[in-house]
Motif scaffolding. Sequence first.
Motif, PDB file in Angstrom:
ATOM      1  N   ILE A  81       0.837  -1.206   0.000  1.00 39.82           N
ATOM      2  CA  ILE A  81       0.000   0.000   0.000  1.00 39.82           C
ATOM      3  C   ILE A  81       0.869   1.252   0.000  1.00 39.82           C
ATOM      4  O   ILE A  81       0.566   2.224  -0.699  1.00 39.82           O
ATOM      5  CB  ILE A  81      -0.995  -0.039   1.178  1.00 39.82           C
ATOM      6  CG1 ILE A  81      -2.023  -1.153   0.938  1.00 39.82           C
ATOM      7  CG2 ILE A  81      -1.673   1.312   1.369  1.00 39.82           C
ATOM      8  CD1 ILE A  81      -2.865  -1.498   2.146  1.00 39.82           C
ATOM      9  N   ILE A  84       2.054   1.732  -3.501  1.00 36.05           N
ATOM     10  CA  ILE A  84       0.958   2.257  -4.325  1.00 36.05           C
ATOM     11  C   ILE A  84       0.841   3.766  -4.134  1.00 36.05           C
ATOM     12  O   ILE A  84       0.704   4.522  -5.103  1.00 36.05           O
ATOM     13  CB  ILE A  84      -0.357   1.529  -3.993  1.00 36.05           C
ATOM     14  CG1 ILE A  84      -0.277   0.081  -4.475  1.00 36.05           C
ATOM     15  CG2 ILE A  84      -1.556   2.248  -4.590  1.00 36.05           C
ATOM     16  CD1 ILE A  84      -1.309  -0.844  -3.873  1.00 36.05           C
ATOM     17  N   ALA A  97      -3.544   7.096  -7.204  1.00 36.00           N
ATOM     18  CA  ALA A  97      -3.564   5.662  -6.919  1.00 36.00           C
ATOM     19  C   ALA A  97      -4.083   5.497  -5.499  1.00 36.00           C
ATOM     20  O   ALA A  97      -3.553   6.101  -4.568  1.00 36.00           O
ATOM     21  CB  ALA A  97      -2.174   5.053  -7.064  1.00 36.00           C
ATOM     22  N   THR A  98      -5.125   4.691  -5.347  1.00 39.83           N
ATOM     23  CA  THR A  98      -5.830   4.614  -4.076  1.00 39.83           C
ATOM     24  C   THR A  98      -6.111   3.170  -3.682  1.00 39.83           C
ATOM     25  O   THR A  98      -6.537   2.378  -4.509  1.00 39.83           O
ATOM     26  CB  THR A  98      -7.191   5.348  -4.186  1.00 39.83           C
ATOM     27  OG1 THR A  98      -6.967   6.674  -4.642  1.00 39.83           O
ATOM     28  CG2 THR A  98      -7.929   5.352  -2.867  1.00 39.83           C
ATOM     29  N   VAL A  99      -5.902   2.858  -2.420  1.00 37.67           N
ATOM     30  CA  VAL A  99      -6.393   1.613  -1.840  1.00 37.67           C
ATOM     31  C   VAL A  99      -7.631   2.007  -1.047  1.00 37.67           C
ATOM     32  O   VAL A  99      -7.545   2.745  -0.069  1.00 37.67           O
ATOM     33  CB  VAL A  99      -5.350   0.937  -0.934  1.00 37.67           C
ATOM     34  CG1 VAL A  99      -5.955  -0.249  -0.193  1.00 37.67           C
ATOM     35  CG2 VAL A  99      -4.155   0.495  -1.765  1.00 37.67           C
ATOM     36  N   VAL A 121      -7.358  -1.705  -5.471  1.00 37.05           N
ATOM     37  CA  VAL A 121      -6.513  -0.620  -5.957  1.00 37.05           C
ATOM     38  C   VAL A 121      -7.266   0.073  -7.087  1.00 37.05           C
ATOM     39  O   VAL A 121      -7.798  -0.586  -7.979  1.00 37.05           O
ATOM     40  CB  VAL A 121      -5.150  -1.131  -6.479  1.00 37.05           C
ATOM     41  CG1 VAL A 121      -4.283   0.034  -6.969  1.00 37.05           C
ATOM     42  CG2 VAL A 121      -4.423  -1.938  -5.425  1.00 37.05           C
ATOM     43  N   LEU A 138       3.084  -0.983 -10.586  1.00 40.78           N
ATOM     44  CA  LEU A 138       2.519  -1.732  -9.460  1.00 40.78           C
ATOM     45  C   LEU A 138       2.857  -3.208  -9.563  1.00 40.78           C
ATOM     46  O   LEU A 138       3.210  -3.846  -8.570  1.00 40.78           O
ATOM     47  CB  LEU A 138       1.000  -1.556  -9.408  1.00 40.78           C
ATOM     48  CG  LEU A 138       0.478  -0.172  -9.066  1.00 40.78           C
ATOM     49  CD1 LEU A 138      -1.040  -0.151  -9.147  1.00 40.78           C
ATOM     50  CD2 LEU A 138       0.939   0.240  -7.678  1.00 40.78           C
TER      51      LEU A 138
END
Length: 141
Positions: A81, A84, A97-99, A121, A138
Amino acid sequence: QAIQECKNDAFVSSKSSMLGFIEVHIEQGPQLELMNRPIAAVKSIYGQSRLRVSVVGVGGHAGTVPMKARRDALAAAAECILKIEQIGLEYWENGVATVGKIEIVGGSSSNVIAGHVEFSVDVRHSEDSDRLEMVSQLYKE
């Protein structure tokens, strides 16, 4: 189509006389507020890639498995994470870019080392080539 179905004189009634249209949205982020502006025009639409990541480790009891012997899926997911987020920051001008969701599969407890973690993601960028490069990075990480 919706404009034609409306049958309101205020709308254009034929496609041949239509030059374009405006689609109004409420901003979901802080950009207008940060710029102290009440309204703005969108320059581009961000392309999107969505991924589901599964990290498999070895579950165990938190009190009996030595730190150097652990294969903690949650700790590994946390490292992923952070990577990311770093990739999102590299492309900060036009990409994100997001979790958005993380789950310890099989449940969690304060005294259990996670054996399996899954997370989402969401990668977006205004340029498809850059978005695909972000996703490629990634996979390399």
